[in-house]
Motif scaffolding. Structure first.
Motif, PDB file in Angstrom:
ATOM      1  N   GLU A 183      -7.266  14.597 -15.920  1.00 25.79           N
ATOM      2  CA  GLU A 183      -7.791  14.168 -14.629  1.00 25.79           C
ATOM      3  C   GLU A 183      -7.287  12.768 -14.298  1.00 25.79           C
ATOM      4  N   LEU A 184      -7.169  12.547 -12.984  1.00 27.24           N
ATOM      5  CA  LEU A 184      -6.638  11.265 -12.532  1.00 27.24           C
ATOM      6  C   LEU A 184      -7.548  10.101 -12.919  1.00 27.24           C
ATOM      7  N   TYR A 185      -8.870  10.348 -12.962  1.00 21.07           N
ATOM      8  CA  TYR A 185      -9.752   9.214 -13.272  1.00 21.07           C
ATOM      9  C   TYR A 185      -9.604   8.760 -14.716  1.00 21.07           C
ATOM     10  N   THR A 187      -6.549   8.870 -16.296  1.00 20.73           N
ATOM     11  CA  THR A 187      -5.334   8.064 -16.176  1.00 20.73           C
ATOM     12  C   THR A 187      -5.672   6.701 -15.565  1.00 20.73           C
ATOM     13  N   ALA A 188      -6.541   6.737 -14.544  1.00 19.60           N
ATOM     14  CA  ALA A 188      -6.928   5.481 -13.899  1.00 19.60           C
ATOM     15  C   ALA A 188      -7.626   4.555 -14.887  1.00 19.60           C
ATOM     16  N   ILE A 190      -7.168   4.496 -18.102  1.00 19.56           N
ATOM     17  CA  ILE A 190      -6.140   3.963 -18.997  1.00 19.56           C
ATOM     18  C   ILE A 190      -5.397   2.834 -18.291  1.00 19.56           C
ATOM     19  N   SER A 191      -5.141   3.042 -16.997  1.00 21.78           N
ATOM     20  CA  SER A 191      -4.325   2.065 -16.262  1.00 21.78           C
ATOM     21  C   SER A 191      -5.051   0.741 -16.075  1.00 21.78           C
ATOM     22  N   ILE A 192      -6.378   0.709 -16.233  1.00 16.49           N
ATOM     23  CA  ILE A 192      -7.042  -0.584 -16.151  1.00 16.49           C
ATOM     24  C   ILE A 192      -7.361  -1.104 -17.543  1.00 16.49           C
ATOM     25  N   GLY A 193      -6.744  -0.510 -18.543  1.00 21.88           N
ATOM     26  CA  GLY A 193      -6.814  -1.090 -19.873  1.00 21.88           C
ATOM     27  C   GLY A 193      -8.002  -0.666 -20.700  1.00 21.88           C
ATOM     28  N   ALA A 194      -8.601   0.497 -20.388  1.00 19.44           N
ATOM     29  CA  ALA A 194      -9.748   0.935 -21.187  1.00 19.44           C
ATOM     30  C   ALA A 194      -9.293   1.344 -22.588  1.00 19.44           C
ATOM     31  N   LYS A 195     -10.154   1.024 -23.581  1.00 19.91           N
ATOM     32  CA  LYS A 195      -9.853   1.427 -24.958  1.00 19.91           C
ATOM     33  C   LYS A 195     -10.042   2.931 -25.095  1.00 19.91           C
ATOM     34  N   THR A 198     -13.635   3.868 -25.364  1.00 17.64           N
ATOM     35  CA  THR A 198     -14.321   3.867 -24.077  1.00 17.64           C
ATOM     36  C   THR A 198     -13.974   5.121 -23.288  1.00 17.64           C
ATOM     37  N   ARG A 202     -17.098   7.199 -22.586  1.00 19.34           N
ATOM     38  CA  ARG A 202     -17.672   6.923 -21.276  1.00 19.34           C
ATOM     39  C   ARG A 202     -17.088   7.784 -20.156  1.00 19.34           C
ATOM     40  N   TYR A 203     -15.841   8.202 -20.305  1.00 15.41           N
ATOM     41  CA  TYR A 203     -15.230   8.954 -19.214  1.00 15.41           C
ATOM     42  C   TYR A 203     -15.138  10.446 -19.517  1.00 15.41           C
ATOM     43  N   ASN A 207     -18.478  14.132 -18.910  1.00 14.14           N
ATOM     44  CA  ASN A 207     -18.023  15.254 -18.097  1.00 14.14           C
ATOM     45  C   ASN A 207     -18.039  16.585 -18.847  1.00 14.14           C
TER      46      ASN A 207
END
Lengths: 297, 325
Positions: A183-185, A187-188, A190-195, A198, A202-203, A207
């Motif tokens: 899912e894009l969220y 990737t998103a 990851i793109s803001i540097g989530a470990k 996390t 959390r993501y 779900n």
């Protein structure tokens, strides 16, 4: 509400009657309501057993083999014990084993499924192979083998049943993770540097909860049946005279058939059936409601 | 290219391993971005423009690989960073706005929690502080900070995209990669988003790589425009120069195909043919099968990117010819 000429039946009825027509309750809402109520009532019965059972279920309180009467609502057994009290108390063991075993399966299967689905590779391949081999055994056969191996105490039976349902959780969660991680969220994130931690916790995990909830309810139903199956085969966790539905069922069903003492086998069987039905309805209802939502989101 | 570039991409090549073979998504691509500059990367679907954004942040899908080149940010080569160093870079130095605001927010997380989560990933502070930063940021983007308590499905498309932008800039990155951020939004909201991005550039000195297929939007927002075709940079120039004097036949075709709202323009001009299959790209110049002025040399040899006039680069053998506009 509709513009243009197309008018719905609903709209027309509303226009004519000027009364807001309430949406009918859907089938799955019935499932959840009825299933939930059954589970709740049976749990309350087992929980409040000391207060609501009319007799001590382990001692003689009347004559042997009495059919149901006002004194003994569900009759008495060979030892003159009150069946109604035994039914009330007898739910405790299957309910606890079903719930605790499923919690164990959840606690092992879900994290493994998350990691396996997220990281993939050889780790995933080996784990999937192990899980699939466990899954390929018929549950009851595996439980019998484990019970025979470990010996039949409440704890051992719980462990044996827990092992059976680990692959169910694992497979469902792994499958979900495989699609959610695309899912894009994610990737998103990851793109803001989530470990990684996390992202998984959390993501991805939240779900997968709708699917887990369904499996959870259906697994409890199945676990209770497996416990009953073990007891029925004489591998149960219970030492007489402790009351247990499945134990009573296997103890008396022969007499029920040959002597016509139907109440001895009917009530334990009925309550096992009722409990499993409750969880199954609840799980199916959840499935119907949550799965379209999963598709939508 | 100059030294004061904030982000400079040199000879970047990205390859996807597909079931049909190696797909060269980006081939020998170079581009420099200065502080506070907005560059648009324009191209058709499959031209490699989104891949460029993913490559810069090193978030390519597992089958994608950077096979060659360097990406320097502030003198650091991003290609050589470890996973941990990359995490520190992502969001904090370079961040990305994704194409689809409907799916780039976690449906089960409140807006506020997603912002807080992003901040706490990089900064040591308590939740309340992070929440306040998020609320202030939303206010500054003209979103009611009460929206922090909402879930994504409660917001409109334009509102969601502004939330996504908020997430991308909450850590004050230097570079934002906007991957078709206005797709699926209506025209008015599109321009609100563009205005917002321009404001961010002016107020926060953020450099933006704006990836789009819409030359009109590119003209509106950017300083320079880079045109990509089949994984290659075919033309790069300051936006007015590119619009006044496009030198590559592909750019010319793109410009002619912008529909005009005048009475006498009845025909919508299009470029004939389709973009090439990138597993087996055409020999020579990749555009030659669709090019109106292709000559035999174009089928044999690949043209180089040359600077035909100051800061105007083009990859075409015939760019020097006057006849061709």
């Amino acid at each position: 509400m509709n513009s243009g000429k197309k008018l719905s039946l609903h709209g027309m009825l509303q226009a004519i009657s000027r009364v807001k027509i309430r949406r009918p309750i859907t089938e799955e809402e019935w499932f959840i309501t009825i299933g939930g109520s059954i589970i709740f009532l049976i749990f309350m019965m087992a929980l409040l057993a000391p207060f609501i059972s009319p007799y001590d279920p382990t001692i003689k309180t009347g004559a042997s083999y009495q059919p149901p009467s006002w004194e003994h609502l569900m009759g008495t057994d060979k030892f003159g014990r009150d069946m109604f009290s035994r039914i009330i108390w007898g739910g405790r063991i299957p309910l606890v084993i079903g719930l605790v075993a499923t919690i164990f399966s959840f606690a092992i299967g879900v994290p493994l499924g998350l990691l396996s689905g997220y990281f993939g590779g050889n780790f995933d391949r080996i784990l999937s192979l192990v899980m699939d081999s466990i899954y390929s055994f018929p549950g009851l056969v595996l439980a019998i083998a484990l019970a025979a191996l470990l010996g039949s105490s409440v704890v051992n039976i719980t462990v044996a049943i827990a092992v059976i349902y680990v692959p169910t959780f694992f497979r469902v969660v792994r499958g979900q993770v495989l699609s959610i991680k695309e899912e894009l969220y994610v990737t998103a994130a990851i793109s803001i540097g989530a470990k990684r931690r996390t992202i998984i916790a959390r993501y991805i995990f939240p779900n997968t909860i709708p699917s887990i909830a369904i499996v959870f309810s259906l697994s409890i139903a199945d676990a209770i049946l497996t416990e009953a199956g073990l007891s029925f085969l004489g591998l149960g966790p219970v030492v007489p005279p402790v009351p247990d539905w499945a134990y009573d069922l296997q103890k008396w069903y022969g007499l029920a058939v040959s002597q016509g003492y139907w109440w001895l086998a009917f009530w334990p069987g009925f309550f096992i059936m009722l409990t499993v039905l409750g969880y199954s309805l609840f799980g199916e209802g959840l499935n119907e409601i949550l799965n379209p939502m999963l598709r939508e989101v | 290219m100059t030294n004061q570039e904030l982000l400079s991409i040199k000879n970047l090549s990205v390859v996807y391993n597909t079931t049909r073979g190696r797909l060269i998504a980006i081939d020998n691509f170079s581009l420099g971005l200065s502080e506070g500059e907005i560059i648009s990367v324009v191209g058709e679907s499959g031209s490699g423009k989104s891949t460029l954004g993913y490559a810069i942040l090193r978030i390519l899908p597992p089958n994608g690989k950077i096979v060659n080149g360097e990406i320097h940010f502030n003198g650091i080569n991003i290609i050589q960073l470890s996973e941990k160093e990359l995490r520190e870079l992502r969001g904090k130095k370079i961040s990305m706005i994704f194409q689809d605001p409907m799916t780039s927010l976690d449906p089960l997380m409140r807006i506020g929690d997603q912002i807080v989560e992003t901040i706490l990933e990089h900064e040591k502070m308590d939740k309340e502080e992070a929440w306040n930063i998020g609320a202030n940021l939303l206010e500054s983007l003209r979103i009611d900070s009460e929206r922090m308590y909402d879930f994504p499905h409660q917001l409109s498309g334009g509102m969601r995209q502004r939330i996504v932008i908020a997430l991308a800039i909450v850590l004050n990155p230097k570079v934002v990669i906007a991957d078709e951020p206005t797709t699926g939004l209506d025209v008015i909201v599109q321009y609100q988003i563009l205005d917002l991005l321009k404001r961010l550039r002016d107020e926060r000195k953020i450099s933006i790589i704006f990836i789009t297929h819409d030359l009109g939007l590119a003209y509106d927002i950017s300083d320079r425009i880079a045109v990509m075709y089949a994984g290659k940079l075919v033309e790069l120039a300051e936006k007015n120069k590119l619009f006044d004097r496009p030198l590559h036949p592909y750019t010319q075709g793109l410009l002619k195909s912008i529909p005009e709202l005048s009475i006498d323009s009845k025909n919508l001009v299009s470029i004939p043919g389709y973009p090439p299959d990138m597993v087996t790209p055409p020999r020579g110049c990749r555009f030659h099968p669709r090019c109106p002025i292709a000559m035999s040399l174009c089928r044999q040899k690949e043209p180089k990117l040359i600077e035909v006039e100051k800061n105007h680069y083009v990859r075409c053998f015939r760019s020097g010819e006057v006849a061709f506009k």
